[in-house]
Enzyme design. Structure first.
Site, PDB file in Angstrom:
ATOM      1  N   GLN A  26       0.801  -1.228   0.000  1.00 14.77           N
ATOM      2  CA  GLN A  26       0.000   0.000   0.000  1.00 14.77           C
ATOM      3  C   GLN A  26       0.832   1.275   0.000  1.00 14.77           C
ATOM      4  O   GLN A  26       0.322   2.323  -0.367  1.00 14.77           O
ATOM      5  CB  GLN A  26      -0.954  -0.014   1.202  1.00 14.77           C
ATOM      6  CG  GLN A  26      -1.962  -1.163   1.108  1.00 14.77           C
ATOM      7  CD  GLN A  26      -2.898  -1.221   2.291  1.00 14.77           C
ATOM      8  OE1 GLN A  26      -2.596  -1.862   3.285  1.00 14.77           O
ATOM      9  NE2 GLN A  26      -4.028  -0.557   2.189  1.00 14.77           N
ATOM     10  N   ARG A  84       4.103   0.410  12.775  1.00  8.06           N
ATOM     11  CA  ARG A  84       3.873  -0.947  12.270  1.00  8.06           C
ATOM     12  C   ARG A  84       3.900  -0.916  10.745  1.00  8.06           C
ATOM     13  O   ARG A  84       3.119  -0.203  10.122  1.00  8.06           O
ATOM     14  CB  ARG A  84       2.513  -1.462  12.760  1.00  8.06           C
ATOM     15  CG  ARG A  84       2.099  -2.780  12.130  1.00  8.06           C
ATOM     16  CD  ARG A  84       0.778  -3.297  12.713  1.00  8.06           C
ATOM     17  NE  ARG A  84       0.346  -4.497  12.011  1.00  8.06           N
ATOM     18  CZ  ARG A  84      -0.775  -4.572  11.279  1.00  8.06           C
ATOM     19  NH1 ARG A  84      -1.591  -3.553  11.173  1.00  8.06           N
ATOM     20  NH2 ARG A  84      -1.084  -5.698  10.657  1.00  8.06           N
ATOM     21  N   HIS A 129       1.347  -9.192   4.668  1.00 11.84           N
ATOM     22  CA  HIS A 129       0.162  -8.327   4.540  1.00 11.84           C
ATOM     23  C   HIS A 129      -0.314  -8.374   3.078  1.00 11.84           C
ATOM     24  O   HIS A 129      -0.197  -7.395   2.343  1.00 11.84           O
ATOM     25  CB  HIS A 129       0.506  -6.905   4.993  1.00 11.84           C
ATOM     26  CG  HIS A 129      -0.685  -6.054   5.330  1.00 11.84           C
ATOM     27  ND1 HIS A 129      -0.838  -5.410   6.539  1.00 11.84           N
ATOM     28  CD2 HIS A 129      -1.786  -5.723   4.613  1.00 11.84           C
ATOM     29  CE1 HIS A 129      -1.982  -4.718   6.549  1.00 11.84           C
ATOM     30  NE2 HIS A 129      -2.570  -4.898   5.386  1.00 11.84           N
ATOM     31  N   ASN A 173      -1.390 -10.689   8.588  1.00 12.31           N
ATOM     32  CA  ASN A 173      -2.428  -9.683   8.747  1.00 12.31           C
ATOM     33  C   ASN A 173      -3.724 -10.187   8.109  1.00 12.31           C
ATOM     34  O   ASN A 173      -3.753 -10.509   6.918  1.00 12.31           O
ATOM     35  CB  ASN A 173      -2.027  -8.370   8.072  1.00 12.31           C
ATOM     36  CG  ASN A 173      -3.108  -7.313   8.269  1.00 12.31           C
ATOM     37  OD1 ASN A 173      -3.327  -6.849   9.386  1.00 12.31           O
ATOM     38  ND2 ASN A 173      -3.818  -6.964   7.207  1.00 12.31           N
ATOM     39  N   GLU A 174      -4.771 -10.257   8.897  1.00 18.82           N
ATOM     40  CA  GLU A 174      -6.135 -10.482   8.426  1.00 18.82           C
ATOM     41  C   GLU A 174      -6.357 -11.629   7.459  1.00 18.82           C
ATOM     42  O   GLU A 174      -6.732 -11.413   6.298  1.00 18.82           O
ATOM     43  CB  GLU A 174      -6.651  -9.202   7.762  1.00 18.82           C
ATOM     44  CG  GLU A 174      -6.802  -8.057   8.703  1.00 18.82           C
ATOM     45  CD  GLU A 174      -7.473  -6.852   8.030  1.00 18.82           C
ATOM     46  OE1 GLU A 174      -7.805  -6.929   6.836  1.00 18.82           O
ATOM     47  OE2 GLU A 174      -7.673  -5.851   8.715  1.00 18.82           O
ATOM     48  N   ASN A 314      -7.572  -5.825  14.523  1.00 18.56           N
ATOM     49  CA  ASN A 314      -7.873  -4.717  13.617  1.00 18.56           C
ATOM     50  C   ASN A 314      -9.371  -4.478  13.715  1.00 18.56           C
ATOM     51  O   ASN A 314     -10.166  -5.387  13.441  1.00 18.56           O
ATOM     52  CB  ASN A 314      -7.537  -5.076  12.168  1.00 18.56           C
ATOM     53  CG  ASN A 314      -6.046  -5.276  11.946  1.00 18.56           C
ATOM     54  OD1 ASN A 314      -5.236  -5.021  12.834  1.00 18.56           O
ATOM     55  ND2 ASN A 314      -5.682  -5.727  10.768  1.00 18.56           N
ATOM     56  N   TYR A 316     -12.676  -1.872  12.740  1.00 18.35           N
ATOM     57  CA  TYR A 316     -13.195  -0.730  11.987  1.00 18.35           C
ATOM     58  C   TYR A 316     -14.686  -0.511  12.175  1.00 18.35           C
ATOM     59  O   TYR A 316     -15.149   0.617  12.253  1.00 18.35           O
ATOM     60  CB  TYR A 316     -12.945  -0.918  10.476  1.00 18.35           C
ATOM     61  CG  TYR A 316     -11.496  -0.835  10.111  1.00 18.35           C
ATOM     62  CD1 TYR A 316     -10.928   0.374   9.768  1.00 18.35           C
ATOM     63  CD2 TYR A 316     -10.686  -1.969  10.125  1.00 18.35           C
ATOM     64  CE1 TYR A 316      -9.583   0.473   9.441  1.00 18.35           C
ATOM     65  CE2 TYR A 316      -9.343  -1.887   9.810  1.00 18.35           C
ATOM     66  CZ  TYR A 316      -8.797  -0.663   9.472  1.00 18.35           C
ATOM     67  OH  TYR A 316      -7.470  -0.569   9.164  1.00 18.35           O
ATOM     68  N   GLU A 386      -4.879  -2.048  14.281  1.00 18.29           N
ATOM     69  CA  GLU A 386      -5.471  -1.121  13.312  1.00 18.29           C
ATOM     70  C   GLU A 386      -6.819  -0.637  13.809  1.00 18.29           C
ATOM     71  O   GLU A 386      -7.596  -1.406  14.375  1.00 18.29           O
ATOM     72  CB  GLU A 386      -5.713  -1.778  11.939  1.00 18.29           C
ATOM     73  CG  GLU A 386      -4.479  -2.088  11.157  1.00 18.29           C
ATOM     74  CD  GLU A 386      -4.778  -2.752   9.814  1.00 18.29           C
ATOM     75  OE1 GLU A 386      -5.892  -2.567   9.276  1.00 18.29           O
ATOM     76  OE2 GLU A 386      -3.895  -3.465   9.325  1.00 18.29           O
TER      77      GLU A 386
HETATM   78  C1  GBH Z   1      -7.590  -3.585   6.764  1.00 16.49           C
HETATM   79  O1  GBH Z   1      -8.559  -4.314   6.110  1.00 16.49           O
HETATM   80  C2  GBH Z   1      -6.256  -3.894   6.117  1.00 16.49           C
HETATM   81  O2  GBH Z   1      -5.370  -4.499   7.031  1.00 16.49           O
HETATM   82  C3  GBH Z   1      -5.611  -2.722   5.495  1.00 16.49           C
HETATM   83  O3  GBH Z   1      -4.651  -3.162   4.600  1.00 16.49           O
HETATM   84  C4  GBH Z   1      -6.666  -1.862   4.856  1.00 16.49           C
HETATM   85  O4  GBH Z   1      -6.098  -0.818   4.128  1.00 16.49           O
HETATM   86  C5  GBH Z   1      -7.546  -1.322   5.946  1.00 16.49           C
HETATM   87  O5  GBH Z   1      -8.011  -2.301   6.790  1.00 16.49           O
HETATM   88  C6  GBH Z   1      -8.747  -0.559   5.427  1.00 16.49           C
HETATM   89  O6  GBH Z   1      -9.535  -1.351   4.618  1.00 16.49           O
HETATM   90  O7  GBH Z   1     -12.446  -5.257  -1.993  1.00 16.49           O
HETATM   91  O8  GBH Z   1     -14.462  -5.944  -0.857  1.00 16.49           O
HETATM   92  O9  GBH Z   1     -12.366  -6.326   0.160  1.00 16.49           O
HETATM   93  C7  GBH Z   1      -9.861  -4.200   6.607  1.00 16.49           C
HETATM   94  C8  GBH Z   1     -10.755  -4.942   5.667  1.00 16.49           C
HETATM   95  C9  GBH Z   1     -10.051  -4.992   3.421  1.00 16.49           C
HETATM   96  C10 GBH Z   1     -12.205  -4.164   4.060  1.00 16.49           C
HETATM   97  C11 GBH Z   1     -10.208  -4.352   2.079  1.00 16.49           C
HETATM   98  C12 GBH Z   1     -12.351  -3.512   2.747  1.00 16.49           C
HETATM   99  C13 GBH Z   1     -11.807  -3.549   0.509  1.00 16.49           C
HETATM  100  C14 GBH Z   1     -13.142  -3.882   0.005  1.00 16.49           C
HETATM  101  N1  GBH Z   1     -10.823  -4.261   4.408  1.00 16.49           N
HETATM  102  N2  GBH Z   1     -11.616  -4.231   1.760  1.00 16.49           N
HETATM  103  S1  GBH Z   1     -13.103  -5.454  -0.722  1.00 16.49           S
END
Ligand code: GBH
Length: 491
Positions: A26, A84, A129, A173-174, A314, A316, A386
């Site tokens: 990223q 991080r 990641h 990661n995730e 993480n 959100y 996160e």
């Molecule tokens: C995290 O993902 C990640 O660790 C980080 O890289 C990311 O930038 C950040 O949060 C914000 O998104 O194409 O349908 O998957 C959280 C989960 C992953 C949800 C990417 C949204 C994009 C839409 N996110 N996703 S989709």
């Protein structure tokens, strides 16, 4: 230091650490610099430009491969305790295997780590990641069981190169994102859809990969380096949609968080029993002679169980769960539904939506999630790796983001003080605007704005950067009541 002149109930515990997070693909750019090979994200954006907003790529991104000193300055100006970042596997090991280590790859991460330490900032390193070497994808990637060993061998290289200076590690990661979102929806690299099959195979392989890396660290490095290591996952907090949906909500929590934490953190290990049962039953009904969710052997359960020194979270957003009506169409996990659980995923009308489609704001969710971990897995240490807010606009005066952080940090404090959850640190996503996967550069999460039209990728602090810096400095949410180091009252 007289900072404690004003005692507030809103102080963070002594030793609590604040940081900011990024990830290699990223921010780094330099996608083909020196010996770096292709990652699955390089391939994905180049072969499916239409799948990324405005056909964007991470080819240059924030050019942190060249601008890393500026990034450290930003972190240092905010007074962060840790930064991080993630290591790009194909930058360090161009073949994907440990036959050859790229000198330039090694030098890049050595420089970054050394400069962070010189600035008094602790490096917190994510080993993976989302940017798998394409060479390994060609062999099946996360659906090939051998990936656990490929990852473990890569992790050993990383520990041996950087372990003398890096004391906090995140293996993966995730997996929810690179297994579930990726294989259920197909809108992330490698772009293969295999709902309820590929996703579960990936789930299991991710657990084994994490565990093998943990065991290598434990056996070969821990006594020497004394670091801590764990895994981070993204978790939605699930509320029942109506009063009668308590069970549905708990099942959804087990599918979201349990799949990645139960094997590691529970006393018994293995998949969350309720999930394992439901998928086995479904698979049988479908006429399969085995469950689509691959079982762990007894040895594997033992291998994975206990492979943590803390829990990485993480966080959100939140969702609701309810039982689907007979015949009701169930969308993909995790955004719209859980087909295997006959659950519909939804939101509460009172949750404000951010600019972007998946981020609804429910600050209480983070507190509930933290308390749930304590109830499920006991008094473990938790590091929030996160938490962040997205917008479509470039505003420097990002009031909504400031509000998001304020509200979430308040809930984190309540989890610590009222619920006794042992949270030891918190990291924002993210230090600088960056390549937001399928959303390209259209979605901004940064405490710093990045001008992507400027070849220098100039960074400008937003109001949220100043706000966060004042929290870090006062070690409290009461930033206005604190006496600063110089003895003057902050306004
Ligand atoms: C995290 O993902 C990640 O660790 C980080 O890289 C990311 O930038 C950040 O949060 C914000 O998104 O194409 O349908 O998957 C959280 C989960 C992953 C949800 C990417 C949204 C994009 C839409 N996110 N996703 S989709």
């Amino acid at each position: 230091l007289s900072v404690c002149a004003v005692v507030g109930g809103r102080d963070f515990p002594p030793g609590f650490k604040f940081g900011a997070s990024t990830a290699a693909y990223q921010v780094e750019g330099a996608w083909n610099a020196s010996e770096k090979s292709m990652s699955i994200w390089d391939t994905y954006v180049h072969t499916n430009p239409h799948k990324i907003a405005n056909n964007a790529t991470g080819d240059v991104a924030c050019d942190s491969y060249n601008n890393w000193k500026t990034d450290i300055e930003l972190a240092s100006k905010m007074g962060l305790h840790f930064y991080r970042f993630s290591i790009s596997w194909p930058r360090l090991l161009p073949s994907g295997f440990p036959d050859y280590i790229s000198k330039d790859g090694m030098r890049y991460y050595n420089n970054l780590i050394d400069a962070l330490l010189e600035n008094g900032i602790e490096p917190v390193v994510t080993i993976y990641h989302f940017d798998l070497p394409q060479s390994l994808q060609n062999l099946g990637g996360w659906t090939n069981p051998l990936v656990a060993d490929w990852f473990a061998n890569y992790a050993r290289v990383v520990f041996s190169l950087f372990g003398d200076r890096v004391k906090t590690w995140i293996t993966l990661n995730e997996p929810i994102t690179f297994c579930d979102i990726s294989y259920n929806i197909g809108n992330a690299a490698p772009g293969h859809t295999s709902p309820g099959v590929g996703s579960y195979i990936c789930n299991k392989n991710a657990m084994l990969a994490h565990a093998k890396a943990y065991r290598i660290y434990e056996k070969e490095f821990k006594s020497k380096y004394n670091g801590k290591i764990s895994i981070s996952n993204q978790v939605f907090w699930f509320e029942p949609h109506t009063k009668s949906d308590d069970k549905a909500a708990e099942k959804a929590r087990q599918l979201m968080a349990g799949m990645y934490y139960h094997p590691i953190f529970s006393k018994k290990g293995g998949w969350p029993p309720v999930i394992e049962r439901i998928i086995a039953k479904k698979s049988k009904k479908e006429g399969l002679p085995y469950s689509r969710l691959p079982a762990f052997t007894k040895e594997e359960i033992k291998l994975v169980k206990g492979t943590y020194d803390f829990l990485g979270l993480n966080f959100y957003t939140s969702r609701t769960a309810r039982v689907a009506k007979p015949g009701e169409q169930i969308g993909s996990w995790p955004f719209y539904g859980a087909p295997d659980l006959d659950i519909i995923v939804d939101v509460k009308p009172k949750w404000k939506k951010s600019d972007i489609w998946w981020l609804y704001i429910n600050p209480e969710g983070i507190r509930n999630q933290l308390a749930w971990f304590k109830k499920e897995y006991g008094d473990i240490e938790i590091l929030i790796t996160e938490n962040g807010f997205a917008s479509y606009n470039d505003d420097i005066n990002d009031k909504d983001r400031v509000q998001y952080y304020k509200d979430h940090l308040e809930q984190v404090l309540l989890a610590i003080k009222e619920d006794g959850v042992r949270v030891t640190g918190y990291s924002v996503w993210t230090l600088i605007d960056n390549f937001e996967w399928g959303d390209g550069y259209s979605v901004k999460f940064g405490l710093h704005h990045v001008n992507f039209d400027d070849p220098k990728r100039t960074r400008t602090p937003r109001a949220s950067a100043d706000y966060y810096a004042s929290i870090v400095k006062s070690h409290s949410l009461d930033i206005n009541n604190k006496i600063t180091d110089s003895g003057t009252k902050k306004i």
